[in-house]
Design a protein around this motif. Sequence first.
Motif, PDB file in Angstrom:
ATOM      1  N   GLN A  32       0.813  -1.210   0.051  1.00 49.56           N
ATOM      2  CA  GLN A  32      -0.028  -0.094  -0.136  1.00 49.56           C
ATOM      3  C   GLN A  32       0.826   1.282  -0.075  1.00 49.56           C
ATOM      4  O   GLN A  32       1.857   1.368   0.740  1.00 49.56           O
ATOM      5  N   THR A  33       0.506   2.246  -0.712  1.00 49.02           N
ATOM      6  CA  THR A  33       1.256   3.607  -0.713  1.00 49.02           C
ATOM      7  C   THR A  33       1.039   4.225   0.502  1.00 49.02           C
ATOM      8  O   THR A  33       1.637   5.204   0.713  1.00 49.02           O
ATOM      9  N   LYS A  55       1.000   4.038   4.389  1.00 50.19           N
ATOM     10  CA  LYS A  55       1.715   3.231   5.220  1.00 50.19           C
ATOM     11  C   LYS A  55       1.516   3.002   6.566  1.00 50.19           C
ATOM     12  O   LYS A  55       1.742   2.113   7.306  1.00 50.19           O
ATOM     13  N   GLN A  60      -2.961   1.384  -4.241  1.00 51.43           N
ATOM     14  CA  GLN A  60      -3.496   2.721  -3.692  1.00 51.43           C
ATOM     15  C   GLN A  60      -4.911   2.790  -3.037  1.00 51.43           C
ATOM     16  O   GLN A  60      -5.439   3.727  -2.782  1.00 51.43           O
ATOM     17  N   GLU A  84      -4.721   4.819   0.201  1.00 52.35           N
ATOM     18  CA  GLU A  84      -4.605   6.171   0.142  1.00 52.35           C
ATOM     19  C   GLU A  84      -5.841   6.920  -0.437  1.00 52.35           C
ATOM     20  O   GLU A  84      -6.231   7.757  -0.137  1.00 52.35           O
TER      21      GLU A  84
END
Length: 258
Positions: free
Chosen positions: A29-30, A32, A100, A103
């Motif tokens: 995952q972008t 964190k 993503q 996010e």
Amino acid sequence: METPLVSIITPSFNSEKFISETIQSVQNQTYKNWEMIIVDDCSSDETVSIVTKMALQDNRIKFFQSEKNSGTGIARNAALAKTKGRYISFLDADDLWKPQKLEKQIDFLKTNNLPFTFSFYDCIDEEGKPLNKRVEAPGNLSYRQLFFCNYVGNLTGIYDVNYFDKITISSIRKRQDWMLWLTILKKIKTAQPIPESLAFYRIREHSLSASKLDLLKHNFTVYRTFHGFNIVVASFCMIGFLFTQLIIKPGYIKKLKF
């Protein structure tokens, strides 16, 4: 920019074939700032050793084991009790997130001042191959629409604990996610999805989604047990459910072309 903690609830049971890939999709995952709470429901395969090893390498993964096999609802509640995040999200041990996913959802919630959202998702088979099928949802999902059809994929839903508190999940063995979303929509009336696919839902050979008869049986149980309807009313609700499945929902299932 504030990055609140997201708690990810993952029940596992004999998931050795998929669990490492599922965990990796979270690690990729972008966004964190997450914790992944995995509760194993007495697996008899190598699930425990796989997750234990990965948890030792990443302290954001929290691993617990049930004392007896009790079903996914009990495992999810055990995980829920251990969460510390502002946001609660869900990912079963055989499904995957796109990088993503978190996010985009957190940004969508904060930008639009929403306490709950979900997204579209793509379907894959047991081996992870695309089925060229995307499940979408109404752009402004109402409680009434959700009452007759679960448009919210469990692997895409996320809610704000500051708004709802922690919502206990039904101990009924099947369709707990639908009952959770109904509880949420009963309070907020409508929900808006992110109109893009952010996850991969794995359709396994013996899964509930692969068995239409079992799906009908468990949906009838929701109308009888969760809503408390008698047999006559529940039967009329099932007619509405079937109408939605046959006439309305097919318009939200897209065949993809690559």
